[in-house]
Design a protein around this motif. Structure first.
Motif, short mmCIF file in Angstrom:
data_model
loop_
_atom_site.label_atom_id
_atom_site.label_comp_id
_atom_site.label_asym_id
_atom_site.label_seq_id
_atom_site.Cartn_x
_atom_site.Cartn_y
_atom_site.Cartn_z
N GLU A 29 -17.51 47.32 34.49
CA GLU A 29 -16.71 48.08 35.45
C GLU A 29 -15.47 47.30 35.89
OE1 GLU A 29 -19.44 48.88 38.63
OE2 GLU A 29 -20.65 50.25 37.40
N GLY A 30 -15.32 46.08 35.40
CA GLY A 30 -14.14 45.28 35.72
C GLY A 30 -14.32 44.40 36.94
N ARG A 31 -15.52 44.30 37.45
CA ARG A 31 -15.77 43.44 38.62
C ARG A 31 -15.90 42.00 38.17
NH1 ARG A 31 -19.48 46.18 42.88
NH2 ARG A 31 -18.56 44.51 44.10
N ASN A 32 -15.77 41.10 39.11
CA ASN A 32 -15.81 39.66 38.86
C ASN A 32 -17.14 39.13 39.38
OD1 ASN A 32 -15.47 36.86 39.08
ND2 ASN A 32 -13.25 37.11 39.24
N LEU A 33 -17.71 38.13 38.70
CA LEU A 33 -18.96 37.53 39.18
C LEU A 33 -18.83 36.99 40.60
CD1 LEU A 33 -20.72 35.52 36.33
CD2 LEU A 33 -21.57 37.46 37.60
N GLU A 34 -17.65 36.49 40.91
CA GLU A 34 -17.45 35.93 42.25
C GLU A 34 -17.61 36.98 43.34
OE1 GLU A 34 -17.49 32.69 42.70
OE2 GLU A 34 -17.69 32.66 40.54
N ASP A 35 -17.48 38.28 42.97
CA ASP A 35 -17.71 39.35 43.95
C ASP A 35 -19.16 39.34 44.43
OD1 ASP A 35 -15.11 40.12 43.41
OD2 ASP A 35 -15.69 41.77 42.09
N PHE A 36 -20.05 38.79 43.61
CA PHE A 36 -21.46 38.80 43.92
C PHE A 36 -22.02 37.43 44.33
CE2 PHE A 36 -20.62 42.14 40.80
CZ PHE A 36 -21.07 43.24 41.49
N ALA A 37 -21.15 36.44 44.46
CA ALA A 37 -21.58 35.08 44.78
C ALA A 37 -22.29 35.04 46.13
CB ALA A 37 -20.39 34.13 44.80
N VAL A 38 -23.41 34.32 46.17
CA VAL A 38 -24.16 34.14 47.41
C VAL A 38 -23.48 33.03 48.18
CG1 VAL A 38 -26.37 33.41 48.38
CG2 VAL A 38 -26.32 34.88 46.35
N LYS A 39 -23.18 33.26 49.43
CA LYS A 39 -22.53 32.24 50.24
C LYS A 39 -23.47 31.04 50.39
CE LYS A 39 -19.62 35.32 52.98
NZ LYS A 39 -19.63 36.42 52.05
N GLY A 40 -22.92 29.86 50.20
CA GLY A 40 -23.70 28.64 50.34
C GLY A 40 -24.40 28.23 49.06
N ALA A 41 -24.31 29.06 48.00
CA ALA A 41 -24.94 28.68 46.71
C ALA A 41 -24.03 27.69 45.99
CB ALA A 41 -25.16 29.92 45.84
N ARG A 42 -24.65 26.75 45.30
CA ARG A 42 -23.88 25.74 44.59
C ARG A 42 -23.27 26.32 43.34
NH1 ARG A 42 -27.65 20.79 43.86
NH2 ARG A 42 -29.39 21.95 44.54
#
Length: 108
Positions: free
Chosen positions: A95-108
């Motif tokens: 769909e053209g989304r980026n993985l960073e759109d789903f990044a968990v805050k605080g995850a390494r």
């Protein structure tokens, strides 16, 4: 001189005797180990059999799950490790989304 059948019979008797000896030695070893466990107050963790306990080498155990780095739209998680990407990731990327759109805050 012994015949083939006589030698075969002797061999079978020896194999049966060896198996009885093996079973007896195993039983003796188990009894000895149980006595020592009781004598020294050992635990499964001391022997390396308990998860996350002292002496746990991790051999023969499933690998610990990696912390989630990405969270999908329905709460699914993915560590971003090797192997196939989860279907929700594949669809999001199509769909053209980026993985960073789903990044968990605080995850390494």
């Amino acid at each position: 001189m012994a015949t083939y059948l006589e030698l075969k019979e002797q061999a079978e008797k020896l194999l049966a005797e060896a198996e009885r000896m093996r079973e007896q030695e195993i039983a003796d070893a188990i009894d000895d180990i149980k006595r020592k466990i009781e004598l020294y107050g050992l635990t499964a963790a001391d022997l390396g059999f308990a998860r996350n306990g002292p002496g746990n080498s991790g051999r023969g155990k499933a690998a610990a799950k990696s912390p989630a780095k990405y969270r999908g739209p329905n709460g699914e998680t993915w560590s971003g490790g090797r192997g196939r990407k989860p279907q929700w990731v594949v669809e999001a990327l199509k769909e053209g989304r980026n993985l960073e759109d789903f990044a968990v805050k605080g995850a390494r």
